[in-house]
Design an enzyme around this catalytic site. Structure first.
Site, PDB file in Angstrom:
ATOM      1  CG  HIS A 212     -10.601  -3.069   7.600  1.00  0.00           C
ATOM      2  ND1 HIS A 212      -9.843  -3.682   8.583  1.00  0.00           N
ATOM      3  CD2 HIS A 212     -11.660  -3.881   7.373  1.00  0.00           C
ATOM      4  CE1 HIS A 212     -10.435  -4.812   8.930  1.00  0.00           C
ATOM      5  NE2 HIS A 212     -11.538  -4.957   8.212  1.00  0.00           N
TER       6      HIS A 212
ATOM      7  CD  GLU B 137      -5.899  -3.916   0.906  1.00  0.00           C
ATOM      8  OE1 GLU B 137      -4.836  -3.507   1.392  1.00  0.00           O
ATOM      9  OE2 GLU B 137      -6.327  -5.066   1.092  1.00  0.00           O
TER      10      GLU B 137
ATOM     11  CG  ASN C 112      -2.200  -0.809   0.920  1.00  0.00           C
ATOM     12  OD1 ASN C 112      -3.075  -0.369   0.202  1.00  0.00           O
ATOM     13  ND2 ASN C 112      -2.247  -2.004   1.475  1.00  0.00           N
TER      14      ASN C 112
ATOM     15  CG  ASP D  74     -11.084  -1.773  11.683  1.00  0.00           C
ATOM     16  OD1 ASP D  74     -11.053  -2.992  11.908  1.00  0.00           O
ATOM     17  OD2 ASP D  74     -10.071  -1.081  11.437  1.00  0.00           O
TER      18      ASP D  74
ATOM     19  CG  ASN E 161      -6.715   1.511   9.092  1.00  0.00           C
ATOM     20  OD1 ASN E 161      -5.559   1.155   8.917  1.00  0.00           O
ATOM     21  ND2 ASN E 161      -7.697   0.665   9.342  1.00  0.00           N
TER      22      ASN E 161
HETATM   23  C1  GRF Z   1      -3.220  -4.868   3.708  1.00  0.00           C
HETATM   24  O1  GRF Z   1      -3.947  -6.024   3.375  1.00  0.00           O
HETATM   25  C2  GRF Z   1      -4.137  -3.894   4.396  1.00  0.00           C
HETATM   26  O2  GRF Z   1      -5.475  -3.984   3.986  1.00  0.00           O
HETATM   27  C3  GRF Z   1      -4.042  -4.321   5.812  1.00  0.00           C
HETATM   28  O3  GRF Z   1      -2.712  -4.749   6.016  1.00  0.00           O
HETATM   29  C4  GRF Z   1      -2.174  -5.157   4.771  1.00  0.00           C
HETATM   30  C5  GRF Z   1      -0.935  -4.350   4.550  1.00  0.00           C
HETATM   31  O4  GRF Z   1      -0.281  -4.822   3.446  1.00  0.00           O
HETATM   32  N1  GRF Z   1      -4.379  -3.195   6.675  1.00  0.00           N
HETATM   33  P1  GRF Z   1       0.998  -3.997   2.909  1.00  0.00           P
HETATM   34  O5  GRF Z   1       1.993  -3.919   4.034  1.00  0.00           O
HETATM   35  O6  GRF Z   1       0.514  -2.636   2.492  1.00  0.00           O
HETATM   36  O7  GRF Z   1       1.481  -4.823   1.738  1.00  0.00           O
END
Ligand code: GRF
Length: 208
Positions: A110, A181, A14, A151, A108
């Protein structure tokens, strides 16, 4: 220019989506001042450093009690003077004093359509296990403001993802990342950076 601190604990895909979006102009008027992780081995820190961005590790394990960590964590975040704190897979509970100081300035990501499969115990693969066990046909991801609950803050953006019959928690997690995401987190940051997000009576209003 919106100054951002990103908090991470894992692989940082992310975070990478945010870095790429700033580089390709999907996100405007924003810069990442620092990336902070509780996990010294988080590959997300490597992604930050490769981009010339400070990658800082600060962990509750380094302190004799949680209160001391919370104070040091808030001091470290404040030292970068962020306008926005982005939790991108950050697995440490955010101190109440930070939520108060950064009211509606912490977001955040989720990996479900809140209010489904969220709250205590729902993180990482457990979210997708819950979705598969319930047999939902549609899941997705949510970007929300962080409040004192888990959340429970005002929802900013959501995006649906179809569940496929052969899905495992791992295949579903990957699709939710790719299709949801990595799109809505940068989109939410760009909207905030360009003044399009307001919170009124606990609900997000999107302008323009
Ligand atoms: C993601 O699946 C996000 O939705 C959750 O934690 C994971 C983080 O993945 N909160 P990354 O570290 O961004 O690859």
């Amino acid at each position: 220019m919106l100054r951002i601190v990103v908090c991470v604990s894992g692989g940082g895909t992310n975070l990478q989506a945010i870095l790429d979006s700033i580089d390709n102009g999907t996100i405007t008027n924003a810069e990442i001042a620092a990336v902070i992780s509780n996990n010294a081995n988080a590959y997300a820190l490597e992604r930050a450093r490769e981009h010339g961005i400070p990658g800082i590790c600060i962990s509750p394990k380094q302190f004799e009690n949680r209160d001391n960590f919370n104070t040091a964590f808030l001091d470290k975040v404040n030292s970068y003077q962020p306008d926005l704190i982005v939790l991108a897979g950050f697995l440490v509970v955010i101190p109440g004093m930070m939520i108060q100081e950064y009211r509606n300035r912490i977001i955040n990501i989720h990996p479900s359509l809140i209010p489904s499969f969220c709250g205590k115990g729902y993180y990482g693969l457990k979210v997708h296990e819950g979705a598969l066990n319930r047999g939902v046909k549609v899941t997705g991801a949510t970007v929300h403001f962080v409040d004192e609950g888990t959340d429970t803050g005002p929802i900013i953006l959501q995006h649906p993802v179809m569940v496929e019959s052969e899905d495992t928690p791992e295949t579903l997690q990957r699709r939710v990342m790719e299709q949801a995401e990595w799109k809505i987190l940068p989109q939410a940051i760009d909207m905030i950076a360009n003044g399009r997000i307001k919170v009124t009576d606990g609900k997000v209003v999107i302008a323009g």
